[in-house]
Design a protein around this motif. Structure first.
Motif, PDB file in Angstrom:
ATOM      1  N   GLY A 154       0.846  -1.196   0.000  1.00 15.81           N
ATOM      2  CA  GLY A 154       0.000   0.000   0.000  1.00 15.81           C
ATOM      3  C   GLY A 154       0.871   1.232   0.000  1.00 15.81           C
ATOM      4  O   GLY A 154       1.960   1.252   0.591  1.00 15.81           O
ATOM      5  N   VAL A 192      -2.473  -0.291  -3.333  1.00 15.30           N
ATOM      6  CA  VAL A 192      -3.393  -0.189  -2.197  1.00 15.30           C
ATOM      7  C   VAL A 192      -3.257  -1.406  -1.287  1.00 15.30           C
ATOM      8  O   VAL A 192      -2.687  -2.422  -1.658  1.00 15.30           O
ATOM      9  CB  VAL A 192      -4.866  -0.092  -2.662  1.00 15.30           C
ATOM     10  CG1 VAL A 192      -5.075   1.117  -3.550  1.00 15.30           C
ATOM     11  CG2 VAL A 192      -5.311  -1.364  -3.377  1.00 15.30           C
ATOM     12  N   TRP A 193      -3.783  -1.266  -0.085  1.00 17.05           N
ATOM     13  CA  TRP A 193      -4.029  -2.400   0.823  1.00 17.05           C
ATOM     14  C   TRP A 193      -5.544  -2.606   0.825  1.00 17.05           C
ATOM     15  O   TRP A 193      -6.198  -2.407  -0.200  1.00 17.05           O
ATOM     16  CB  TRP A 193      -3.443  -2.071   2.205  1.00 17.05           C
ATOM     17  CG  TRP A 193      -3.490  -3.205   3.196  1.00 17.05           C
ATOM     18  CD1 TRP A 193      -2.958  -4.458   3.039  1.00 17.05           C
ATOM     19  CD2 TRP A 193      -4.099  -3.169   4.494  1.00 17.05           C
ATOM     20  NE1 TRP A 193      -3.198  -5.209   4.170  1.00 17.05           N
ATOM     21  CE2 TRP A 193      -3.902  -4.452   5.063  1.00 17.05           C
ATOM     22  CE3 TRP A 193      -4.781  -2.210   5.217  1.00 17.05           C
ATOM     23  CZ2 TRP A 193      -4.369  -4.778   6.340  1.00 17.05           C
ATOM     24  CZ3 TRP A 193      -5.245  -2.524   6.477  1.00 17.05           C
ATOM     25  CH2 TRP A 193      -5.033  -3.800   7.024  1.00 17.05           C
ATOM     26  N   ASN A 194      -6.152  -2.960   1.914  1.00 21.10           N
ATOM     27  CA  ASN A 194      -7.578  -3.293   1.913  1.00 21.10           C
ATOM     28  C   ASN A 194      -8.499  -2.079   1.807  1.00 21.10           C
ATOM     29  O   ASN A 194      -9.641  -2.206   1.371  1.00 21.10           O
ATOM     30  CB  ASN A 194      -7.936  -4.061   3.185  1.00 21.10           C
ATOM     31  CG  ASN A 194      -7.343  -5.449   3.208  1.00 21.10           C
ATOM     32  OD1 ASN A 194      -7.321  -6.139   2.191  1.00 21.10           O
ATOM     33  ND2 ASN A 194      -6.839  -5.862   4.363  1.00 21.10           N
ATOM     34  N   GLY A 205      -9.085  -0.459  -2.133  1.00 15.74           N
ATOM     35  CA  GLY A 205      -8.795  -1.847  -1.837  1.00 15.74           C
ATOM     36  C   GLY A 205     -10.059  -2.692  -1.831  1.00 15.74           C
ATOM     37  O   GLY A 205     -11.166  -2.213  -2.071  1.00 15.74           O
ATOM     38  N   HIS A 207      -4.665  -7.149  -3.077  1.00 19.71           N
ATOM     39  CA  HIS A 207      -5.561  -6.317  -2.261  1.00 19.71           C
ATOM     40  C   HIS A 207      -6.356  -5.283  -3.055  1.00 19.71           C
ATOM     41  O   HIS A 207      -7.213  -4.615  -2.485  1.00 19.71           O
ATOM     42  CB  HIS A 207      -4.800  -5.585  -1.140  1.00 19.71           C
ATOM     43  CG  HIS A 207      -4.282  -6.462  -0.049  1.00 19.71           C
ATOM     44  ND1 HIS A 207      -4.988  -6.694   1.109  1.00 19.71           N
ATOM     45  CD2 HIS A 207      -3.127  -7.175   0.067  1.00 19.71           C
ATOM     46  CE1 HIS A 207      -4.287  -7.509   1.886  1.00 19.71           C
ATOM     47  NE2 HIS A 207      -3.165  -7.815   1.278  1.00 19.71           N
ATOM     48  N   MET A 208      -6.106  -5.127  -4.350  1.00 19.39           N
ATOM     49  CA  MET A 208      -6.823  -4.107  -5.114  1.00 19.39           C
ATOM     50  C   MET A 208      -8.205  -4.615  -5.525  1.00 19.39           C
ATOM     51  O   MET A 208      -8.361  -5.786  -5.868  1.00 19.39           O
ATOM     52  CB  MET A 208      -6.022  -3.707  -6.348  1.00 19.39           C
ATOM     53  CG  MET A 208      -6.685  -2.621  -7.182  1.00 19.39           C
ATOM     54  SD  MET A 208      -5.557  -1.864  -8.360  1.00 19.39           S
ATOM     55  CE  MET A 208      -4.822  -0.589  -7.337  1.00 19.39           C
ATOM     56  N   ARG A 247     -10.351 -11.349  -1.130  1.00 23.67           N
ATOM     57  CA  ARG A 247      -8.910 -11.304  -1.376  1.00 23.67           C
ATOM     58  C   ARG A 247      -8.428 -12.312  -2.425  1.00 23.67           C
ATOM     59  O   ARG A 247      -7.264 -12.331  -2.786  1.00 23.67           O
ATOM     60  CB  ARG A 247      -8.163 -11.533  -0.057  1.00 23.67           C
ATOM     61  CG  ARG A 247      -8.045 -10.283   0.786  1.00 23.67           C
ATOM     62  CD  ARG A 247      -6.955  -9.342   0.274  1.00 23.67           C
ATOM     63  NE  ARG A 247      -5.639  -9.933   0.478  1.00 23.67           N
ATOM     64  CZ  ARG A 247      -4.883 -10.423  -0.485  1.00 23.67           C
ATOM     65  NH1 ARG A 247      -5.272 -10.409  -1.742  1.00 23.67           N
ATOM     66  NH2 ARG A 247      -3.708 -10.947  -0.188  1.00 23.67           N
TER      67      ARG A 247
END
Length: 343
Positions: free
Chosen positions: A116, A141-143, A151, A183-184, A215
């Motif tokens: 991220g 990104v992350w979540n 995310g 995570h995207m 995920r």
């Protein structure tokens, strides 16, 4: 040839390991946790290249401060201070020439990664400066949502990749940095592929065809990554592997599924182990006092021989296993990383 022998024979790439153990060990007073604990264990258990998430978007990545840029600099500084004191044990991958052609005993090479891009603080200048410090891989990104896009936990709004996200991907491609779509969300995933001028990867994810999960990847996503020369690394978190009581056999079925879909040359090891992470923060939806669930038979890298034995039982030949262990990752990295540092 058994699993332990193959680990000694072929380069093994761990496609995703977080900085959390480093942070935890530092927090309890250890002065050189990478040199004294993390790297020796990686070497002992057969890892030659580790994609190391030195920072990222989770609150835990920021050491529970929310100061992502500053803590990213702290964590990279710790790595750069420890590596020279390791007498060659810890090395950094910056260019294609730094990639190992064969197993190099007593050494583990790190590819520094952001999980991220909150540490960029919306600045392309920060991307270039982190490149100068040795960063060679990033997830936009992350979540959650950041300046680059959304995310997988932000699907309600239907948002995807931002203009800044497009700029970062194009600049990362120019510099020779890996862009990782783990995570995207779905919209941003395909928009990233359109923006990219180099192969993109998904370092740690499994197949929705085996387990529907935000995920994991749908078939068209796995095919899209393969079509432009990338790879997908398996994810060893139980909630992404099976509905309950996840075991190594379930994870192998995810790998079988993806290999049948796109071919063995696009399969790799992502893993994302959490066994030694230490406490995390509730802000990341992790209970800090509860031990994380683990995949039975594949809890950490010391269990890699179990994975190899399982691959053999599933009918994979030695050369195919070598591709999964690290050959595919090395091939893709050689197409992305710069021949020499660009700036």
């Amino acid at each position: 040839m058994d699993g332990k022998d193959l680990l000694q024979k072929y380069v093994v790439v761990e496609g995703h390991r977080d900085v959390y153990e480093q942070l935890y060990r530092t927090s309890i007073g250890e002065k050189s946790p990478i040199r004294d604990a993390i790297a020796p264990r990686l070497i002992r258990d057969g890892i030659n290249v580790c994609v190391y998430a030195i920072c990222g978007d989770s609150y835990s990545h920021s050491q529970n401060t929310g100061r992502y840029l500053e803590t990213a600099l702290d964590q990279i500084d710790q790595f750069l201070e420890e590596a020279p004191r390791s007498e060659g044990m810890i090395q950094m991958i910056k260019t294609r020439g730094d990639l190992p052609d064969k197993v190099e005993p007593g050494t583990v090479k790190f590819l520094l990664h952001f999980e991220g891009c909150m540490p960029l603080r919306g600045s392309i200048h920060n991307l270039r400066n982190f490149y100068r410090l040795g960063l060679r891989s990033l997830q936009p990104v992350w979540n959650f949502r950041n300046e680059l896009g959304d995310g997988v936990w932000e699907n309600r709004t239907g948002g995807g990749l931002t203009n800044f996200g497009v700029e970062v991907i194009k600049e990362a491609n120019r510099l020779g940095m890996v862009v990782d779509l783990s995570h995207m969300n779905r919209q941003g995933f395909f928009q990233s592929l359109e923006a990219a001028t180099a192969p993109l990867i998904v370092s740690h994810a499994n197949a929705c065809g085996m387990l529907e999960n935000p995920r994991n990847l749908a078939d068209d996503q796995i095919k899209a990554i393969a079509d432009q020369g990338g790879l997908v690394g398996i994810l060893a978190l139980p909630e992404r592997v099976a509905k309950k009581d996840a075991a190594l056999e379930d994870l192998l079925k995810h790998m079988d599924y993806m290999i049948k879909l796109v071919g063995i040359e696009h399969a790799a090891l992502g893993m994302d182990f959490v066994k030694y992470d230490g406490p995390r923060t509730l802000k990341d939806r992790h209970h800090p006092l509860h031990k994380p669930e683990l995949v039975k038979g594949f809890e950490e890298i010391e269990d890699l021989p179990n994975l190899i034995d399982g691959l053999q039982k599933h009918g994979y030949k030695e050369q195919e296993i070598a591709l999964i262990l690290g050959g595919n990752y090395l091939r893709v990295l050689k197409t992305i990383l710069p021949e020499q540092s660009v700036i």
